[in-house]
Motif scaffolding. Structure first.
Motif, short mmCIF file in Angstrom:
data_model
loop_
_atom_site.label_atom_id
_atom_site.label_comp_id
_atom_site.label_asym_id
_atom_site.label_seq_id
_atom_site.Cartn_x
_atom_site.Cartn_y
_atom_site.Cartn_z
N GLU A 242 0.83 -1.21 0.00
CA GLU A 242 0.00 0.00 0.00
C GLU A 242 0.87 1.26 0.00
O GLU A 242 0.60 2.21 -0.75
CB GLU A 242 -0.93 -0.02 1.23
CG GLU A 242 -1.60 1.28 1.59
CD GLU A 242 -2.57 1.79 0.53
OE1 GLU A 242 -2.85 1.07 -0.44
OE2 GLU A 242 -3.01 2.96 0.67
N GLY A 243 1.90 1.30 0.82
CA GLY A 243 2.75 2.49 0.95
C GLY A 243 3.41 2.83 -0.38
O GLY A 243 3.44 4.00 -0.80
N ALA A 246 0.71 3.76 -3.07
CA ALA A 246 0.17 5.11 -2.82
C ALA A 246 1.16 6.17 -3.30
O ALA A 246 0.77 7.17 -3.90
CB ALA A 246 -0.13 5.28 -1.33
N PRO A 253 -1.23 7.07 1.72
CA PRO A 253 -1.47 5.64 1.99
C PRO A 253 -2.53 5.45 3.08
O PRO A 253 -2.74 6.32 3.92
CB PRO A 253 -0.11 5.15 2.49
CG PRO A 253 0.59 6.36 2.98
CD PRO A 253 0.06 7.53 2.21
N TRP A 255 -3.15 2.82 5.94
CA TRP A 255 -2.50 1.69 6.62
C TRP A 255 -3.52 0.80 7.31
O TRP A 255 -4.49 1.28 7.90
CB TRP A 255 -1.51 2.20 7.69
CG TRP A 255 -0.53 3.21 7.22
CD1 TRP A 255 -0.37 4.48 7.71
CD2 TRP A 255 0.46 3.05 6.20
NE1 TRP A 255 0.64 5.12 7.04
CE2 TRP A 255 1.18 4.27 6.11
CE3 TRP A 255 0.83 2.02 5.33
CZ2 TRP A 255 2.22 4.47 5.22
CZ3 TRP A 255 1.87 2.22 4.43
CH2 TRP A 255 2.54 3.42 4.39
#
Ligand code: CO8
Length: 258
Positions: A242-243, A246, A253, A255
């Motif tokens: 995800e990080g 993004a 992002p 989390w």
């Protein structure tokens, strides 16, 4: 969590605020205080909705040390068998970041507690010291080791051998603490820093804490190995995917802690 005599816990956003509450003795740490404190920390460490912890006292004292009345008559055998230092050491098992928000006296076991946290934010009224020499003893919960690593040998010698106390600005310039704020602001600033950290990727935060603490324990080669393993492991988390996604999609992002 609510049934403690000397510890008050509040939940603010993603931060657990743990207050030492024994003002009549400047939050002197006896076994009950330490036991309740460690229970609270463990409970917060296990909660998914909490990302960081702040430990504080009041404006007059973070803690003026271990409770002298509880150990004054102890023999070597009794102090060895005491649960005091083993209980204190349980703080090392907490995986989430812990900030100490300090005002007033931060002495002896109180400074050892603050130094066992991951960051220290102080008020301008703070006083840091290891006055054990005045009692005919030395620090017993990490003072000689952690203080020396923080402020260096010569200052640690002066503080421990001759009870030199540091005011907040000196402690800041020596690298013992992260920041100093007016008394009215130190807790709010500590909470704000803790909220920022708690909003970040939880598994990466815990790995980072672990890796930095290994710098105390290991030689450079082993420390680098440990860091690399933790770095590799994070590539099996959703938050790493995800990080990076993004970033590439130019968005913030989101989390999940997975
Ligand atoms: N233990 C027990 N009681 C304490 C402590 C303490 N560490 N510190 C303060 N108190 C009590 C006082 O006895 C007093 O109680 P009472 O009102 O019943 O007489 C009350 O708090 C207020 O204290 P003072 O009257 O002394 O207040 P002052 O404003 O005049 O002075 C000081 C404040 C400078 C903080 C002074 O109280 C002081 O010097 N305290 C002792 C500081 C000290 O020596 N700390 C080191 C203790 S030894 C230690 O920490 C070893 C750690 C090893 C293991 C740690 C694991 C956690």
């Amino acid at each position: 969590m609510d049934d403690k005599e000397f510890i008050v816990t509040e939940f603010i956003g993603k931060v657990g605020l743990v207050k030492l509450n024994r003002p009549e003795s400047y939050n002197a740490l006896n076994l009950q205080v330490l036991t309740e404190l460690m229970e609270s920390l463990k409970e917060l460490d296990e909660r998914d909705d909490i990302g960081a912890i702040v430990i504080t006292g009041d404006e007059k004292a973070f803690a003026a040390g271990a409770d002298i009345s509880a150990m004054a008559d102890a023999t070597t055998e009794e102090i060895k068998k005491s649960a005091f230092i083993p209980t204190f050491s349980l703080i090392r098992e907490i995986k989430k970041p812990i900030l100490a928000a300090v005002s007033g006296y931060c002495l002896g076991g109180g400074l050892e507690l603050a130094m066992s946290c991951d960051m220290i934010i102080a008020s301008t009224k703070s006083k840091f010291g290891q006055p054990e020499i005045n009692l005919g003893i030395i620090p017993g919960a990490g003072g000689t080791q952690r203080l020396t690593r923080s402020v260096g040998k010569v200052v640690a010698m002066e503080m421990i051998l001759n009870n030199r106390t540091l005011k907040a600005e000196e402690a800041l310039s020596l690298g013992l603490i992260n920041a100093v704020y007016p008394v009215e602001e130190f807790l709010e600033k500590s909470m704000s820093l803790a909220q920022d950290i708690a909003a970040r990727a939880p598994l990466a935060i815990q790995s980072a804490k672990r890796a930095i603490n290994q710098a105390y324990e290991l030689n450079l080669t082993k420390g680098l190995d440990e860091e690399r393993d933790l770095f590799f492991d994070l590539f099996s988390t959703q938050d790493q995917k995800e990080g990076m996604k993004a970033f590439l999609e130019k968005r913030k992002p989101s989390w999940t802690g997975n």
